[in-house]
Design an enzyme around this catalytic site. Structure first.
Site, PDB file in Angstrom:
ATOM      1  CB  SER A  34      -0.867  -0.017   1.269  1.00  0.00           C
ATOM      2  OG  SER A  34      -1.662   1.127   1.317  1.00  0.00           O
ATOM      3  CB  SER A 106      -2.228  -8.968  -5.994  1.00  0.00           C
ATOM      4  OG  SER A 106      -1.371  -8.082  -6.659  1.00  0.00           O
TER       5      SER A 106
HETATM    6  P1  ADP Z   1      -0.828   2.428  -4.017  1.00  0.00           P
HETATM    7  O1  ADP Z   1      -1.795   2.441  -5.166  1.00  0.00           O
HETATM    8  O2  ADP Z   1       0.348   1.516  -4.245  1.00  0.00           O
HETATM    9  O3  ADP Z   1      -1.475   2.220  -2.680  1.00  0.00           O
HETATM   10  P2  ADP Z   1      -0.751   5.258  -4.404  1.00  0.00           P
HETATM   11  O4  ADP Z   1      -0.393   5.470  -5.839  1.00  0.00           O
HETATM   12  O5  ADP Z   1      -2.191   5.373  -4.000  1.00  0.00           O
HETATM   13  O6  ADP Z   1      -0.148   3.849  -3.932  1.00  0.00           O
HETATM   14  O7  ADP Z   1       0.068   6.255  -3.459  1.00  0.00           O
HETATM   15  C1  ADP Z   1       1.432   6.490  -3.637  1.00  0.00           C
HETATM   16  C2  ADP Z   1       1.757   7.878  -3.077  1.00  0.00           C
HETATM   17  O8  ADP Z   1       3.147   8.123  -3.200  1.00  0.00           O
HETATM   18  C3  ADP Z   1       1.038   8.979  -3.839  1.00  0.00           C
HETATM   19  O9  ADP Z   1       0.632   9.957  -2.912  1.00  0.00           O
HETATM   20  C4  ADP Z   1       2.135   9.488  -4.779  1.00  0.00           C
HETATM   21  O10 ADP Z   1       1.917  10.832  -5.141  1.00  0.00           O
HETATM   22  C5  ADP Z   1       3.369   9.336  -3.918  1.00  0.00           C
HETATM   23  N1  ADP Z   1       4.637   9.179  -4.668  1.00  0.00           N
HETATM   24  C6  ADP Z   1       5.761   9.888  -4.425  1.00  0.00           C
HETATM   25  N2  ADP Z   1       6.759   9.505  -5.245  1.00  0.00           N
HETATM   26  C7  ADP Z   1       6.266   8.521  -6.020  1.00  0.00           C
HETATM   27  C8  ADP Z   1       6.829   7.713  -7.059  1.00  0.00           C
HETATM   28  N3  ADP Z   1       8.086   7.836  -7.455  1.00  0.00           N
HETATM   29  N4  ADP Z   1       6.048   6.772  -7.632  1.00  0.00           N
HETATM   30  C9  ADP Z   1       4.757   6.621  -7.226  1.00  0.00           C
HETATM   31  N5  ADP Z   1       4.166   7.356  -6.253  1.00  0.00           N
HETATM   32  C10 ADP Z   1       4.917   8.302  -5.647  1.00  0.00           C
END
Ligand code: ADP
Length: 208
Positions: A34, A106
């Site tokens: 997450s 997953s």
């Molecule tokens: P997941 O779907 O894996 O739970 P999210 O995409 O919802 O994760 O959240 C990831 C968070 O991390 C977001 O707030 C995003 O803006 C931040 N973030 C910072 N740097 C990155 C990066 N390099 N790649 C992906 N997300 C990033």
């Protein structure tokens, strides 16, 4: 399943639908902790692909738990059922000719393998969004790690529920280190090398 239920083959098949869309159907499966960045990177890739003329659909873990999977919890059996259902939905969507982006924690290898196996050969691309647990905890965009650490959420992946790291992912993105744009370019590059972008592609401009 009843043995009286017989598969009916219809005249319009995946190949016909894929041809109509001038693309190769695919399930791009994002797995990781997450807050590792699955939804963010999948959303950014989808935006580029649609802009460049591809037909896509993003299946997002949090969103399907509001509908299709709202009866499921986070115990091992429910997680397994969650992935079984979304795996089947991904398969139907790929059969309709789409490029499916599926963003789901997953956590279990066996469940991801089942999705790979129900899809036609070569139509499953496993993408490991590999951000270290401490990075995910620090990001904590939804405050879920804080809640899990206070014991307000149980069976939270990485805290009191396991995450099984992919062993044979097609793509591994070091999402704690690279930017979202760099991650999208890594994926576009992989898809191009894998001959999945027949309509061509333009890389994303990286910020200086
Ligand atoms: P997941 O779907 O894996 O739970 P999210 O995409 O919802 O994760 O959240 C990831 C968070 O991390 C977001 O707030 C995003 O803006 C931040 N973030 C910072 N740097 C990155 C990066 N390099 N790649 C992906 N997300 C990033």
């Amino acid at each position: 399943m009843s043995s009286n239920v017989v598969w009916h083959s219809h005249p319009v098949d995946q190949e016909t639908r894929a041809k109509q869309k001038s693309q190769r159907p695919l399930v791009i499966w994002f797995t990781g902790l997450s807050a590792s960045g699955k939804s963010t990177i999948a959303g950014a890739l989808e935006q580029i692909l649609t802009r460049q003329g591809y037909h896509t659909y993003l299946l997002d873990g949090d969103n399907v738990r509001h509908g299709l999977c709202k009866d499921l919890g986070f115990g091992d059996a429910d997680r397994q059922e969650n992935i079984r259902r979304v795996g089947e939905v991904s398969k139907l969507m790929a059969d309709s000719g789409l490029i499916v982006l599926a963003a789901f924690i997953s956590p279990f290898r066996a469940d991801r393998r089942i999705v790979r196996e129900i899809l036609p050969e070569g139509q499953f691309v496993e993408v490991f969004i590999d951000a270290p647990l401490n990075v995910c905890r620090e990001r904590d965009p939804k405050g879920l790690y804080a809640k899990a650490e206070r014991g307000e959420i149980r069976q939270f992946t990485g805290i009191d529920s396991p995450y099984e790291t992919p062993e044979h992912a097609e793509v591994r993105i070091q999402a704690g280190e690279v930017s979202v744009a760099a991650a999208v370019n890594q994926l576009l590059d992989y898809l191009h090398q894998a001959d999945a972008l027949h309509g061509g592609y333009e890389p994303v401009e990286l910020e200086a």
